[in-house]
Design an enzyme around this catalytic site. Structure first.
Site, PDB file in Angstrom:
ATOM      1  N   ASP A   1      30.956  16.113 -16.324  1.00 17.85           N
ATOM      2  CA  ASP A   1      31.344  16.891 -15.146  1.00 17.85           C
ATOM      3  C   ASP A   1      31.804  18.278 -15.603  1.00 17.85           C
ATOM      4  O   ASP A   1      32.539  18.426 -16.585  1.00 17.85           O
ATOM      5  CB  ASP A   1      32.469  16.179 -14.391  1.00 17.85           C
ATOM      6  CG  ASP A   1      32.655  16.720 -12.983  1.00 17.85           C
ATOM      7  OD1 ASP A   1      32.366  15.978 -12.022  1.00 17.85           O
ATOM      8  OD2 ASP A   1      33.099  17.880 -12.849  1.00 17.85           O
ATOM      9  N   ILE A   2      31.400  19.299 -14.872  1.00 16.64           N
ATOM     10  CA  ILE A   2      31.714  20.677 -15.250  1.00 16.64           C
ATOM     11  C   ILE A   2      33.211  20.986 -15.046  1.00 16.64           C
ATOM     12  O   ILE A   2      33.741  21.925 -15.643  1.00 16.64           O
ATOM     13  CB  ILE A   2      30.823  21.653 -14.438  1.00 16.64           C
ATOM     14  CG1 ILE A   2      30.653  22.969 -15.146  1.00 16.64           C
ATOM     15  CG2 ILE A   2      31.344  21.839 -13.015  1.00 16.64           C
ATOM     16  CD1 ILE A   2      29.540  23.846 -14.593  1.00 16.64           C
TER      17      ILE A   2
ATOM     18  N   ASN B   1      32.096   8.830  -4.163  1.00 15.24           N
ATOM     19  CA  ASN B   1      32.564   9.444  -2.926  1.00 15.24           C
ATOM     20  C   ASN B   1      31.394   9.498  -1.945  1.00 15.24           C
ATOM     21  O   ASN B   1      30.303   9.953  -2.302  1.00 15.24           O
ATOM     22  CB  ASN B   1      33.088  10.856  -3.197  1.00 15.24           C
ATOM     23  CG  ASN B   1      34.329  10.844  -4.068  1.00 15.24           C
ATOM     24  OD1 ASN B   1      35.167   9.938  -3.965  1.00 15.24           O
ATOM     25  ND2 ASN B   1      34.466  11.834  -4.941  1.00 15.24           N
TER      26      ASN B   1
ATOM     27  N   GLY C   1      35.521  13.116   0.019  1.00 13.27           N
ATOM     28  CA  GLY C   1      35.527  13.971  -1.170  1.00 13.27           C
ATOM     29  C   GLY C   1      34.158  14.297  -1.729  1.00 13.27           C
ATOM     30  O   GLY C   1      34.051  14.944  -2.764  1.00 13.27           O
TER      31      GLY C   1
ATOM     32  N   HIS D   1      26.013  10.096  -6.667  1.00 16.41           N
ATOM     33  CA  HIS D   1      26.465  10.125  -8.059  1.00 16.41           C
ATOM     34  C   HIS D   1      27.674   9.227  -8.250  1.00 16.41           C
ATOM     35  O   HIS D   1      28.512   9.099  -7.367  1.00 16.41           O
ATOM     36  CB  HIS D   1      26.802  11.550  -8.520  1.00 16.41           C
ATOM     37  CG  HIS D   1      27.735  12.271  -7.598  1.00 16.41           C
ATOM     38  ND1 HIS D   1      27.315  12.822  -6.402  1.00 16.41           N
ATOM     39  CD2 HIS D   1      29.060  12.533  -7.674  1.00 16.41           C
ATOM     40  CE1 HIS D   1      28.333  13.392  -5.783  1.00 16.41           C
ATOM     41  NE2 HIS D   1      29.423  13.221  -6.535  1.00 16.41           N
ATOM     42  N   LEU D   2      27.751   8.646  -9.427  1.00 12.52           N
ATOM     43  CA  LEU D   2      28.914   7.874  -9.859  1.00 12.52           C
ATOM     44  C   LEU D   2      29.754   8.772 -10.739  1.00 12.52           C
ATOM     45  O   LEU D   2      29.221   9.421 -11.650  1.00 12.52           O
ATOM     46  CB  LEU D   2      28.474   6.751 -10.787  1.00 12.52           C
ATOM     47  CG  LEU D   2      28.223   5.344 -10.331  1.00 12.52           C
ATOM     48  CD1 LEU D   2      26.973   5.306  -9.493  1.00 12.52           C
ATOM     49  CD2 LEU D   2      28.075   4.464 -11.548  1.00 12.52           C
ATOM     50  N   HIS D   3      31.047   8.775 -10.511  1.00 11.47           N
ATOM     51  CA  HIS D   3      31.969   9.392 -11.455  1.00 11.47           C
ATOM     52  C   HIS D   3      32.453   8.287 -12.401  1.00 11.47           C
ATOM     53  O   HIS D   3      32.858   7.214 -11.946  1.00 11.47           O
ATOM     54  CB  HIS D   3      33.217   9.933 -10.756  1.00 11.47           C
ATOM     55  CG  HIS D   3      32.967  11.044  -9.793  1.00 11.47           C
ATOM     56  ND1 HIS D   3      33.226  12.371 -10.115  1.00 11.47           N
ATOM     57  CD2 HIS D   3      32.524  11.053  -8.512  1.00 11.47           C
ATOM     58  CE1 HIS D   3      32.954  13.130  -9.049  1.00 11.47           C
ATOM     59  NE2 HIS D   3      32.534  12.362  -8.075  1.00 11.47           N
TER      60      HIS D   3
HETATM   61  P1  AMP Z   1      31.851  14.874  -5.526  1.00 12.02           P
HETATM   62  O1  AMP Z   1      33.009  15.751  -5.128  1.00 12.02           O
HETATM   63  O2  AMP Z   1      32.139  13.394  -5.550  1.00 12.02           O
HETATM   64  O3  AMP Z   1      30.615  15.206  -4.703  1.00 12.02           O
HETATM   65  O4  AMP Z   1      31.538  15.239  -7.030  1.00 12.02           O
HETATM   66  C1  AMP Z   1      30.775  16.338  -7.411  1.00 12.02           C
HETATM   67  C2  AMP Z   1      31.134  16.651  -8.832  1.00 12.02           C
HETATM   68  O5  AMP Z   1      30.116  17.452  -9.373  1.00 12.02           O
HETATM   69  C3  AMP Z   1      32.457  17.395  -9.014  1.00 12.02           C
HETATM   70  O6  AMP Z   1      33.336  16.621  -9.815  1.00 12.02           O
HETATM   71  C4  AMP Z   1      32.026  18.690  -9.687  1.00 12.02           C
HETATM   72  O7  AMP Z   1      32.961  19.144 -10.646  1.00 12.02           O
HETATM   73  C5  AMP Z   1      30.698  18.304 -10.320  1.00 12.02           C
HETATM   74  N1  AMP Z   1      29.768  19.380 -10.571  1.00 12.02           N
HETATM   75  C6  AMP Z   1      29.414  20.380  -9.709  1.00 12.02           C
HETATM   76  N2  AMP Z   1      28.499  21.177 -10.291  1.00 12.02           N
HETATM   77  C7  AMP Z   1      28.285  20.688 -11.537  1.00 12.02           C
HETATM   78  C8  AMP Z   1      27.458  21.096 -12.625  1.00 12.02           C
HETATM   79  N3  AMP Z   1      26.653  22.167 -12.562  1.00 12.02           N
HETATM   80  N4  AMP Z   1      27.483  20.351 -13.770  1.00 12.02           N
HETATM   81  C9  AMP Z   1      28.279  19.280 -13.851  1.00 12.02           C
HETATM   82  N5  AMP Z   1      29.079  18.846 -12.856  1.00 12.02           N
HETATM   83  C10 AMP Z   1      29.090  19.545 -11.713  1.00 12.02           C
END
Ligand code: AMP
Length: 113
Positions: A31-32, A86, A92, A99-101
């Site tokens: 995650d960025i 989410n 959120g 996507h899975l965190h």
């Molecule tokens: P969500 O809020 O559950 O939709 O999670 C989206 C996630 O994507 C967040 O934790 C962001 O930090 C992450 N994210 C957004 N852009 C990027 C990127 N270019 N590379 C990696 N992670 C990202």
């Protein structure tokens, strides 16, 4: 189908990611904006918007994503971790590509906010 998202751009190579695992069904990358020492996202290559739009035909793909999450967590040396999906803006979700965190490397509180 999903809209064009940052994750579809990662999948098609338009923007880079810090990949930790990939196979024909999914990609896992850091995650960025990490919320813990380990914070990895696992995304399907199939353009699913969220669990809301997943279908019975996605059953094995969804199971695969969970198992890949467990694999990458252990690759990172984690014994304990949290897997989060989410679903919808109020929960959120900010990127509308499923996507899975995978989050770990510090004690995690419950319930989340
Ligand atoms: P969500 O809020 O559950 O939709 O999670 C989206 C996630 O994507 C967040 O934790 C962001 O930090 C992450 N994210 C957004 N852009 C990027 C990127 N270019 N590379 C990696 N992670 C990202």
């Amino acid at each position: 189908m999903t809209r064009d998202t940052v994750f579809s751009k990662i999948l098609n190579g338009e923007i880079p990611c810090d990949e930790v695992y990939g196979d024909e069904y999914c990609l896992a990358f850091r995650d960025i904006s990490p919320k813990a020492p380990v914070h990895i996202l696992v995304i399907p290559r199939k353009p699913l918007e969220s669990l809301k739009t997943a279908q019975d035909e996605d059953k094995s793909l969804l199971g695969h994503l969970l198992l890949v999450g467990a694999k990458v967590a252990q690759q990172e040396g984690l014994q304990n971790w949290r897997t989060v999906i989410n679903t919808g803006a109020d929960a959120g979700q900010t990127v509308f590509h499923l996507h899975l965190h995978v989050i770990g490397g510090r004690p995690l509180k419950w319930p989340p906010g």
